[in-house]
Design a protein around this motif. Structure first.
Motif, PDB file in Angstrom:
ATOM      1  N   ARG A 155      -7.755   2.454   0.265  1.00 35.00           N
ATOM      2  CA  ARG A 155      -8.456   1.350   0.334  1.00 35.00           C
ATOM      3  C   ARG A 155      -7.518   0.128   0.167  1.00 35.00           C
ATOM      4  O   ARG A 155      -7.614  -1.138   0.231  1.00 35.00           O
ATOM      5  N   VAL A 156      -7.125   0.624  -1.288  1.00 34.67           N
ATOM      6  CA  VAL A 156      -5.079  -0.933  -1.432  1.00 34.67           C
ATOM      7  C   VAL A 156      -5.038  -1.033  -0.468  1.00 34.67           C
ATOM      8  O   VAL A 156      -4.644  -2.195  -0.082  1.00 34.67           O
ATOM      9  N   LEU A 157      -3.832  -0.080   0.093  1.00 33.31           N
ATOM     10  CA  LEU A 157      -3.137  -0.148   1.007  1.00 33.31           C
ATOM     11  C   LEU A 157      -3.499  -0.281   2.173  1.00 33.31           C
ATOM     12  O   LEU A 157      -3.088  -1.820   3.273  1.00 33.31           O
ATOM     13  N   ASP A 158      -5.317   0.134   2.454  1.00 36.40           N
ATOM     14  CA  ASP A 158      -5.772  -0.834   3.702  1.00 36.40           C
ATOM     15  C   ASP A 158      -6.027  -1.873   3.749  1.00 36.40           C
ATOM     16  O   ASP A 158      -6.133  -2.930   4.990  1.00 36.40           O
ATOM     17  N   GLY A 159      -6.600  -1.866   2.281  1.00 36.79           N
ATOM     18  CA  GLY A 159      -7.371  -4.205   2.251  1.00 36.79           C
ATOM     19  C   GLY A 159      -5.991  -4.944   2.666  1.00 36.79           C
ATOM     20  O   GLY A 159      -6.157  -6.385   2.583  1.00 36.79           O
ATOM     21  N   THR A 162      -5.438  -5.473   6.470  1.00 36.43           N
ATOM     22  CA  THR A 162      -6.234  -6.160   6.723  1.00 36.43           C
ATOM     23  C   THR A 162      -5.928  -7.471   6.520  1.00 36.43           C
ATOM     24  O   THR A 162      -6.589  -8.812   6.641  1.00 36.43           O
ATOM     25  N   SER A 163      -6.168  -7.400   5.274  1.00 36.61           N
ATOM     26  CA  SER A 163      -6.511  -8.844   4.874  1.00 36.61           C
ATOM     27  C   SER A 163      -4.807 -10.160   5.363  1.00 36.61           C
ATOM     28  O   SER A 163      -4.843 -11.001   5.604  1.00 36.61           O
ATOM     29  N   GLN A 164      -3.884  -9.559   5.348  1.00 31.92           N
ATOM     30  CA  GLN A 164      -2.919 -10.108   6.284  1.00 31.92           C
ATOM     31  C   GLN A 164      -2.659 -10.305   8.052  1.00 31.92           C
ATOM     32  O   GLN A 164      -1.511 -10.086   8.163  1.00 31.92           O
ATOM     33  N   GLY A 165      -3.385  -8.920   8.088  1.00 33.30           N
ATOM     34  CA  GLY A 165      -3.289  -8.501  10.006  1.00 33.30           C
ATOM     35  C   GLY A 165      -2.951  -8.103  10.305  1.00 33.30           C
ATOM     36  O   GLY A 165      -2.366  -8.152  11.460  1.00 33.30           O
ATOM     37  N   TYR A 166      -2.146  -6.825   9.444  1.00 39.73           N
ATOM     38  CA  TYR A 166      -1.051  -5.990   9.858  1.00 39.73           C
ATOM     39  C   TYR A 166      -1.402  -4.546  10.469  1.00 39.73           C
ATOM     40  O   TYR A 166      -2.702  -4.023  10.381  1.00 39.73           O
ATOM     41  N   GLU A 167      -1.003  -4.169  11.948  1.00 42.44           N
ATOM     42  CA  GLU A 167      -1.924  -2.344  12.095  1.00 42.44           C
ATOM     43  C   GLU A 167      -1.039  -1.512  11.433  1.00 42.44           C
ATOM     44  O   GLU A 167      -1.370  -0.603  11.479  1.00 42.44           O
ATOM     45  N   LEU A 168       0.818  -1.670  10.940  1.00 43.42           N
ATOM     46  CA  LEU A 168       1.365  -0.751  10.624  1.00 43.42           C
ATOM     47  C   LEU A 168       1.764  -0.828   9.393  1.00 43.42           C
ATOM     48  O   LEU A 168       1.884  -2.050   8.617  1.00 43.42           O
ATOM     49  N   ASP A 169       2.361   0.232   8.561  1.00 43.89           N
ATOM     50  CA  ASP A 169       2.591  -0.322   7.299  1.00 43.89           C
ATOM     51  C   ASP A 169       4.252  -0.587   7.444  1.00 43.89           C
ATOM     52  O   ASP A 169       4.353  -1.515   6.155  1.00 43.89           O
ATOM     53  N   THR A 170       4.901  -0.732   8.166  1.00 40.83           N
ATOM     54  CA  THR A 170       5.696  -1.056   8.158  1.00 40.83           C
ATOM     55  C   THR A 170       6.117  -2.600   8.480  1.00 40.83           C
ATOM     56  O   THR A 170       6.627  -3.202   7.910  1.00 40.83           O
ATOM     57  N   GLN A 171       4.931  -2.881   8.647  1.00 39.89           N
ATOM     58  CA  GLN A 171       4.509  -4.871   8.788  1.00 39.89           C
ATOM     59  C   GLN A 171       5.019  -5.129   6.912  1.00 39.89           C
ATOM     60  O   GLN A 171       4.877  -6.552   7.100  1.00 39.89           O
ATOM     61  N   LEU A 172       4.221  -4.779   6.028  1.00 40.20           N
ATOM     62  CA  LEU A 172       4.149  -5.200   4.693  1.00 40.20           C
ATOM     63  C   LEU A 172       5.413  -5.529   4.419  1.00 40.20           C
ATOM     64  O   LEU A 172       6.548  -4.545   4.233  1.00 40.20           O
ATOM     65  N   THR A 173       5.167  -6.772   3.464  1.00 39.99           N
ATOM     66  CA  THR A 173       6.387  -7.600   3.708  1.00 39.99           C
ATOM     67  C   THR A 173       7.073  -6.760   1.705  1.00 39.99           C
ATOM     68  O   THR A 173       6.094  -5.963   1.414  1.00 39.99           O
ATOM     69  N   VAL A 174       7.727  -7.039   1.077  1.00 45.66           N
ATOM     70  CA  VAL A 174       7.905  -7.044  -0.820  1.00 45.66           C
ATOM     71  C   VAL A 174       6.915  -7.957  -1.123  1.00 45.66           C
ATOM     72  O   VAL A 174       6.840  -7.084  -2.417  1.00 45.66           O
ATOM     73  N   ASP A 175       6.314  -8.628  -0.644  1.00 45.86           N
ATOM     74  CA  ASP A 175       5.694  -9.093  -1.915  1.00 45.86           C
ATOM     75  C   ASP A 175       4.491  -8.251  -1.689  1.00 45.86           C
ATOM     76  O   ASP A 175       3.585  -7.929  -2.488  1.00 45.86           O
ATOM     77  N   ASP A 176       4.132  -8.043  -0.685  1.00 40.34           N
ATOM     78  CA  ASP A 176       3.041  -7.017  -0.480  1.00 40.34           C
ATOM     79  C   ASP A 176       2.611  -5.459  -0.936  1.00 40.34           C
ATOM     80  O   ASP A 176       2.026  -5.427  -1.396  1.00 40.34           O
ATOM     81  N   LEU A 177       4.554  -5.217  -0.719  1.00 37.71           N
ATOM     82  CA  LEU A 177       4.330  -3.891  -1.250  1.00 37.71           C
ATOM     83  C   LEU A 177       4.232  -3.812  -3.273  1.00 37.71           C
ATOM     84  O   LEU A 177       3.673  -3.226  -3.557  1.00 37.71           O
ATOM     85  N   ALA A 178       5.010  -5.662  -3.358  1.00 36.50           N
ATOM     86  CA  ALA A 178       4.963  -5.343  -5.057  1.00 36.50           C
ATOM     87  C   ALA A 178       3.246  -5.544  -5.309  1.00 36.50           C
ATOM     88  O   ALA A 178       2.957  -5.075  -6.817  1.00 36.50           O
ATOM     89  N   HIS A 179       3.067  -6.287  -4.963  1.00 40.49           N
ATOM     90  CA  HIS A 179       1.164  -6.144  -5.135  1.00 40.49           C
ATOM     91  C   HIS A 179       0.256  -5.049  -4.663  1.00 40.49           C
ATOM     92  O   HIS A 179      -0.484  -4.792  -5.638  1.00 40.49           O
ATOM     93  N   ILE A 180       0.507  -4.298  -4.270  1.00 37.54           N
ATOM     94  CA  ILE A 180       0.085  -3.090  -3.864  1.00 37.54           C
ATOM     95  C   ILE A 180       0.309  -1.955  -5.225  1.00 37.54           C
ATOM     96  O   ILE A 180      -0.093  -1.213  -5.583  1.00 37.54           O
TER      97      ILE A 180
END
Length: 611
Positions: A155-159, A162-180
């Motif tokens: 739920r956290v990962l998908d959220g 969704t909030s960043q408008g990504y479709e794939l996990d590979t689109q997550l940035t360093v800041d996104d991953l640190a937040h996750i």
């Protein structure tokens, strides 16, 4: 002398399968014949059984042997578990004596914490990669070891996506991953009441216990019951230094078979993902590419892998199921095992290998299990039925055969309905090991995601169940218990039909036809005739059953249950009249009507038997 519970890969061999489990023995064997296998060690099945004897506790003796082998692994690799400069990361995987794909637990990227993640980032020059590994580790450890429901992390990962408008996990940035990562640790704190463990030794021992515990989880016990695997074998645990397929576009991971596991064709068959870890392939999270496409992306790696695959099949003299990772253009072998295959493939591979002089006729016969022969006698859709039907959608033909049934979306619903005699098809977005009971009970399996090496595909092939995987044309809503194909909606209880040979999905219930003994199947059975010492008798109650039995090689009838002659609709009424008759005269009249049926059937049976 102290009993040895832990072996470095270099100390083992394929002959040590009872102690090292299938995975550990094969890792040792691959190391022995010079293949590129990351260093590691195996904790034996005996240690697992001792763990249960000791009240689900790792004894001081076994613990000390684990720590000693970990120190040896650190010396070999030049890396330290939890180090802030050059951290060693390991995978913790189960390894039963008899292959049980997906039934027990795995933890990857173990050894990461708030310090070592920065060390990994500095070492690789790739902060995004380091934090991607960290979020994967916390999620997997949280699910497998701490038993926190996986959906809380999803739920956290998908959220975040969704909030960043990504479709794939590979689109997550360093800041996104640190937040996750921060959110994942908060889930652990809230759910368990303590902080995520930062000590890597604690992480390791807790993960080993979790793998031992998974030997007796519900899905593993159901799988063993279905496949007649003893419950007292225990599982080994393999600790292996990590190699990474998710460090960028020169990396990847995949699963492949040395032959097609559905058809038996002598051709490399499998899938891979660029910039991914192994669980991404089998979980169906991303749609993988066919193994042949690796030739265009990394030609040297593909040629090396093809050579290794040929070498492994020649060494084991059987079709192999191989897991591999590519790290910065370098190939590593993570697993090989005898590949699970459909009954059709089992026959073809056995016959082809005998004809190539690799195995004897006797060995070929032993390669095909009696239960697989039973699968070959199951009906297929009729040509006429298929001619009248229009496919609703097309997925991957993950496991062949034909299956019709009513749609159900949850494993427990399939199990319940099947007990009431309902023919069921399990429909899921993707299956997981928790679905094993429903998969056992279902006539067939349909998933909207996943590839030919996904969980659904591998388990279905092993069971001989018809399966269509990765049918992306359908949208599955498991909560509402429906799926949509274009403008059509199918709800729980609706009939559908699956053609596992083509991947086609049909509405309604299609007619089926019996199979015939031809080709490789007939050849294999003729070899059996040459060596068998027992005669073959059939259970047959009607002329039709007798004709089918003779066609399949029966030499006579061993059991004929005459009451079964009266089950057809027009005959059963006279049986009921006889039972409910009030007088002797009424009973004799009913018996008089039944006599011609029985006489006619016995004449037909004698004719079928050539009498």
């Amino acid at each position: 002398m102290m009993k040895k519970y832990v072996y470095a890969f270099e100390e083992g061999s394929k002959e040590m399968k009872p102690q090292l489990g299938g995975k550990g023995a094969n890792l040792a064997e691959m190391k022995k014949i010079g293949l590129p296998v990351p260093d590691g060690f195996t904790i034996t099945t005996e240690a697992c059984n001792q763990y249960y004897v000791d009240g689900k506790t790792i004894s001081d003796d076994i613990r000390s042997q684990i720590i000693l082998k970990l120190e040896e692994l650190q010396t070999k690799t030049g890396k330290i578990l939890g180090d802030n400069n050059d951290p060693l990361l390991v995978s913790v995987r189960s390894g039963a004596v008899v292959s049980m794909p997906g039934m027990m637990d795995t933890v990857l990227n173990l050894g990461l914490n708030d310090v070592s993640v920065e060390g990994l980032a500095k070492l690789t020059g790739n902060q995004r990669f380091a934090y991607d590994c960290y979020r994967r580790f916390i999620q997997m450890f949280g699910d497998v070891v701490l038993e926190i429901p996986k959906y809380k992390f999803d739920r956290v990962l998908d959220g975040q996506k969704t909030s960043q408008g990504y479709e794939l996990d590979t689109q997550l940035t360093v800041d996104d991953l640190a937040h996750i990562v921060k959110e994942f640790k908060a889930i652990v704190k809230k759910d368990k009441g303590f902080d995520f463990p930062m000590n890597p030794i604690d992480q390791l021992l807790m993960s080993i216990e979790a793998v031992f515990n998974s030997w007796n989880n519900d899905r593993a016990r159901v799988y063993r019951n279905y496949n007649d695997i003893p419950h007292d074998l225990g599982t080994a645990v393999n600790i292996q230094s990590m190699v990474f397929g998710n460090m960028g576009n020169t990396c990847g991971t995949g699963v492949a078979f040395t032959r097609n596991p559905s058809t038996g064709e002598d051709k490399l068959f499998g899938e891979f993902l660029i910039n991914a870890q192994g669980e991404d392939v089998v979980a169906g999270i991303r749609t993988p590419q066919k193994i042949e496409e690796l030739r265009d992306i990394m030609p040297e790696v593909y040629e090396q892998f093809a050579e290794v695959a040929n070498r492994l099949e020649a060494h084991y003299k059987d079709m192999q199921d191989i897991e591999f990772t590519i790290e910065r253009g370098k190939l590593y072998m993570l697993q090989t095992r005898t590949g699970k295959r459909t009954a059709f493939a089992a026959v073809k591979v056995a016959v082809d290998m005998e004809e190539a002089g690799v195995i004897s006729k006797e060995e070929a016969l032993l390669r095909v299990a009696p239960s697989q022969l039973d699968q070959l006698l199951h009906p297929m859709f009729s040509v006429e039925g298929l001619a009248k039907a229009t496919p609703l959608a097309k997925g991957l033909p993950a496991s062949p055969g034909a299956a019709s049934g009513r749609v159900y979306f949850h494993s427990e619903d399939v199990a319940h309905q099947s007990e009431n005699g309902v023919e069921c098809i399990l429909v899921r977005t993707e299956t997981s090991p928790e679905d094993i009971e429903g998969m056992v009970k279902a006539n067939g399996i349909l998933t909207s995601r996943g590839g030919m090496t996904s969980h659904a595909a591998v388990v279905a092939r092993g069971m001989g169940k018809c399966c269509i995987a990765g049918c992306s044309d359908i949208f599955v809503d498991e909560e509402e218990k429906l799926f949509r194909v274009g403008d059509e909606t199918f709800r729980e209880g609706d009939w559908i039909s699956l053609d596992g040979n083509t991947g086609n999905l049909y509405a309604g219930k299609l007619d089926t036809v019996e199979v015939s003994l031809t080709g490789d199947f007939a050849k294999l059975l003729s070899w059996a005739d040459d060596v068998r010492t027992l005669g073959i008798r059939t259970n047959a109650d009607t002329p039709r059953d007798s004709e089918v039995a003779v066609r399949f090689g029966a030499e006579g009838i061993g059991l004929c249950r005459t009451e079964h002659m009266f089950f057809s609709e027009e005959r059963i009424l006279n049986v009921r009249r006889m039972i409910l008759s009030n007088t002797l005269q009424e009973r004799l009249e009913s018996l008089k009507l039944l006599l011609p049926y029985q006489r006619e059937d016995f004449i037909g049976i004698f004719k079928a038997m050539g009498e």
